[in-house]
Scaffold this active site. Sequence first.
Site, PDB file in Angstrom:
ATOM      1  N   THR A   1      50.093  35.547  43.209  1.00  0.00           N
ATOM      2  CA  THR A   1      50.140  34.484  42.231  1.00  0.00           C
ATOM      3  C   THR A   1      48.506  33.754  42.289  1.00  0.00           C
ATOM      4  O   THR A   1      47.916  33.772  41.529  1.00  0.00           O
ATOM      5  CB  THR A   1      50.963  33.518  42.187  1.00  0.00           C
ATOM      6  OG1 THR A   1      52.504  34.196  41.949  1.00  0.00           O
ATOM      7  CG2 THR A   1      50.900  32.585  41.053  1.00  0.00           C
TER       8      THR A   1
ATOM      9  N   GLN B   1      52.352  45.466  43.048  1.00  0.00           N
ATOM     10  CA  GLN B   1      53.449  46.406  43.161  1.00  0.00           C
ATOM     11  C   GLN B   1      52.979  47.685  43.860  1.00  0.00           C
ATOM     12  O   GLN B   1      53.842  48.444  43.936  1.00  0.00           O
ATOM     13  CB  GLN B   1      53.891  46.523  41.884  1.00  0.00           C
ATOM     14  CG  GLN B   1      54.550  45.275  41.355  1.00  0.00           C
ATOM     15  CD  GLN B   1      55.982  45.125  41.944  1.00  0.00           C
ATOM     16  OE1 GLN B   1      56.665  46.203  42.572  1.00  0.00           O
ATOM     17  NE2 GLN B   1      56.634  43.818  42.106  1.00  0.00           N
TER      18      GLN B   1
ATOM     19  N   CYS C   1      62.274  34.195  37.732  1.00  0.00           N
ATOM     20  CA  CYS C   1      61.284  33.114  37.613  1.00  0.00           C
ATOM     21  C   CYS C   1      61.970  32.000  38.694  1.00  0.00           C
ATOM     22  O   CYS C   1      62.959  32.332  39.264  1.00  0.00           O
ATOM     23  CB  CYS C   1      61.195  32.642  36.185  1.00  0.00           C
ATOM     24  SG  CYS C   1      62.664  31.815  35.637  1.00  0.00           S
TER      25      CYS C   1
ATOM     26  N   HIS D   1      54.655  40.354  50.499  1.00  0.00           N
ATOM     27  CA  HIS D   1      55.690  40.685  50.469  1.00  0.00           C
ATOM     28  C   HIS D   1      56.563  41.729  49.738  1.00  0.00           C
ATOM     29  O   HIS D   1      57.467  42.221  49.975  1.00  0.00           O
ATOM     30  CB  HIS D   1      56.645  39.225  50.067  1.00  0.00           C
ATOM     31  CG  HIS D   1      56.480  38.883  48.835  1.00  0.00           C
ATOM     32  ND1 HIS D   1      57.660  39.065  47.976  1.00  0.00           N
ATOM     33  CD2 HIS D   1      55.640  38.182  48.096  1.00  0.00           C
ATOM     34  CE1 HIS D   1      57.355  38.476  46.657  1.00  0.00           C
ATOM     35  NE2 HIS D   1      56.255  38.029  46.787  1.00  0.00           N
TER      36      HIS D   1
ATOM     37  N   ASN E   1      55.639  45.700  37.304  1.00  0.00           N
ATOM     38  CA  ASN E   1      56.660  45.268  38.248  1.00  0.00           C
ATOM     39  C   ASN E   1      57.988  45.415  37.669  1.00  0.00           C
ATOM     40  O   ASN E   1      59.109  45.412  38.331  1.00  0.00           O
ATOM     41  CB  ASN E   1      56.557  43.688  38.569  1.00  0.00           C
ATOM     42  CG  ASN E   1      56.343  42.901  37.381  1.00  0.00           C
ATOM     43  OD1 ASN E   1      55.267  43.321  36.790  1.00  0.00           O
ATOM     44  ND2 ASN E   1      56.939  41.896  37.451  1.00  0.00           N
TER      45      ASN E   1
HETATM   46  N1  PLP Z   1      51.725  40.357  40.152  1.00  0.00           N
HETATM   47  C1  PLP Z   1      52.833  41.189  40.260  1.00  0.00           C
HETATM   48  C2  PLP Z   1      52.829  42.511  39.479  1.00  0.00           C
HETATM   49  C3  PLP Z   1      54.032  40.941  40.944  1.00  0.00           C
HETATM   50  O1  PLP Z   1      55.021  41.730  40.858  1.00  0.00           O
HETATM   51  C4  PLP Z   1      54.114  39.664  41.414  1.00  0.00           C
HETATM   52  C5  PLP Z   1      55.369  39.245  42.017  1.00  0.00           C
HETATM   53  O2  PLP Z   1      56.445  39.764  41.980  1.00  0.00           O
HETATM   54  C6  PLP Z   1      53.110  38.864  41.545  1.00  0.00           C
HETATM   55  C7  PLP Z   1      51.924  39.244  40.855  1.00  0.00           C
HETATM   56  C8  PLP Z   1      53.045  37.308  42.309  1.00  0.00           C
HETATM   57  O3  PLP Z   1      53.151  37.466  43.642  1.00  0.00           O
HETATM   58  P1  PLP Z   1      53.581  36.355  44.590  1.00  0.00           P
HETATM   59  O4  PLP Z   1      55.010  36.601  44.577  1.00  0.00           O
HETATM   60  O5  PLP Z   1      53.025  37.087  46.024  1.00  0.00           O
HETATM   61  O6  PLP Z   1      52.877  35.205  44.268  1.00  0.00           O
END
Ligand code: PLP
Length: 374
Positions: free
Chosen positions: A51, A162, A308, A184, A132
């Site tokens: 994010t 992903q 979420c 993660h 995702n």
């Molecule tokens: N972008 C994608 C495609 C994701 O699947 C995710 C998390 O599921 C994120 C961004 C956000 O990553 P983070 O959970 O490390 O903030």
Amino acid sequence: MLAPLCEHWGNPSSPHGRGRNARRAVDDARDRLAAVLHCAHRELTFTSGGTEADNLAIRGVVQRWGAERGRHLVVSAIEHDAVLTTAATLAERGEAEVTVVGCDGDGRVDPDRVAAAVRDDTVLVSLMLANNEVGTLQDVAAAARLVRIRSPLVLVHTDAVQALGRMQVDPAELDVDLLSLSAHKCYGPKGCGALYARWGTHLTAQLDGGGQERGRRSGTENVAAIAGFAVAAELVTRDLRDQTMRQAALRDTLESTILAGARGIRVAALTTPRLPNISALLVDSASADALVAALDVAGVEVSSGSACSSGAAQPSHVMTAMGEDPHATAFLRLSLGRDTSVEDVADAAERIVTAIGAATARGRESVGGSPVRR
Ligand code: PLP
């Protein structure tokens, strides 16, 4: 991760021995991640996750270049909220104008449509590498090439969160300027990620302070998480081919067993290039929330839409973009991993078929044959 937590627990910015050891751990992790991505270590900025990497890329570009080059952004409709909401917030505040490019019924975004959305004032294009929710892969390299032909100064970002560990991720091959990663998603710790920025790509930092990460992301580094991220990225890359083939075969078995056992089911993007570990089921005449709950009780953990922060399933914007009606069709996202076995798949498929059979029978009874509205 234990060494930085227990032994070298100094602050990487401190000049003393313990601090220097912590600094070495961060430097070593950056070198290892750079080797995985075939990029230079100085092109990587560690962040708190995907994010933050997406936010740094989008806000950082708009703030650095908006006044000079324009404030227009192009994003696809199936991006993660870290991209979509960031772009929408900038638009709401009058800091950017956003064009959202749609996808086809399989979740594929046409590179020509992406390039066609570029205007004279476009500053950034953001197109994710792998989705995702359905796992669909995008031809980011083709989109980047077409965008550059149209306007060489436009910067190209891809959210590859992903993709790492499920396909080769090489920013140079993808021809992108910016690329987001999250630890993660490749078995590393939560709360850690990275932004690749091609050398010479200038961004405005989003966190000011002590000037860590060469001024791009202030704040004391999460040394243990960074060390864990780099090792995880190395490990998933080492047996990428074997795992990809193994998980894709298991996914195919899972899908064919479910399709053979239950009625009113489709697999989204079945024949489209997609990640090996994600399967998106579309179930007619059933409630997704009820199915997720019933499967949880049955010991199968699946999701519907994006998770979420409240934990509540939102109607999937990806499914809507693919032309599905989230009120008429339940969406289930199944995922597999390195530890998933043949027995797990057989067992899960059986439980899923049973749960779907019960849910669709209930759905038909409760509305006299018409689809359940959620
Ligand atoms: N972008 C994608 C495609 C994701 O699947 C995710 C998390 O599921 C994120 C961004 C956000 O990553 P983070 O959970 O490390 O903030």
